[in-house]
Design a protein around this motif. Structure first.
Motif, mmCIF file in Angstrom:
data_model
loop_
_atom_site.group_PDB
_atom_site.id
_atom_site.type_symbol
_atom_site.label_atom_id
_atom_site.label_comp_id
_atom_site.label_asym_id
_atom_site.label_seq_id
_atom_site.Cartn_x
_atom_site.Cartn_y
_atom_site.Cartn_z
ATOM 1 N N PRO A 102 34.310 101.626 -9.042
ATOM 2 C CA PRO A 102 33.830 100.893 -7.838
ATOM 3 C C PRO A 102 32.066 100.676 -7.072
ATOM 4 O O PRO A 102 31.597 101.823 -7.417
ATOM 5 N N GLU A 103 31.740 99.564 -6.853
ATOM 6 C CA GLU A 103 30.236 99.797 -6.366
ATOM 7 C C GLU A 103 30.366 100.771 -5.441
ATOM 8 O O GLU A 103 29.181 100.956 -5.261
ATOM 9 N N ASP A 104 30.794 100.142 -4.492
ATOM 10 C CA ASP A 104 31.223 101.402 -2.961
ATOM 11 C C ASP A 104 31.208 102.800 -2.957
ATOM 12 O O ASP A 104 31.369 103.621 -2.667
ATOM 13 N N SER A 105 31.127 102.908 -4.529
ATOM 14 C CA SER A 105 31.628 104.711 -4.784
ATOM 15 C C SER A 105 30.392 105.344 -4.890
ATOM 16 O O SER A 105 29.501 104.768 -5.544
ATOM 17 N N GLN A 106 30.489 106.841 -4.803
ATOM 18 C CA GLN A 106 29.336 107.835 -5.748
ATOM 19 C C GLN A 106 29.942 108.962 -6.151
ATOM 20 O O GLN A 106 31.385 108.566 -6.472
ATOM 21 N N THR A 165 38.845 108.995 -5.471
ATOM 22 C CA THR A 165 39.788 107.950 -6.473
ATOM 23 C C THR A 165 40.093 107.994 -7.864
ATOM 24 O O THR A 165 40.576 106.984 -8.386
#
Length: 65
Positions: free
Chosen positions: A11-15, A52
């Motif tokens: 997801p875009e907001d993950s690292q 996640t």
């Protein structure tokens, strides 16, 4: 062992943190991989990080294990 060398979609907001370990093949390779995964996930969760997705891949000739 995985034939797919790509990573899971992120997801875009993950690292992403990538951990690697090179070792001499042996019968304990799977147990070592499991322990490393447990330590990494445990440390991340202890700091309140939501994990996640996970990916574990053993590479090499399994016949030498």
């Amino acid at each position: 062992m995985s034939a797919d060398h790509g990573f899971l979609p992120m997801p875009e907001d993950s690292q992403r943190i990538t951990v690697g370990c090179d070792m001499v093949p042996g019968p304990l390779a799977e147990a070592v991989a499991e322990r490393l995964l447990s330590i990494v996930v445990g440390e991340l969760r202890a700091d309140g990080i939501v994990v996640t997705g996970l990916r574990v891949e053993l590479q090499g000739r399994s016949t030498t294990w």
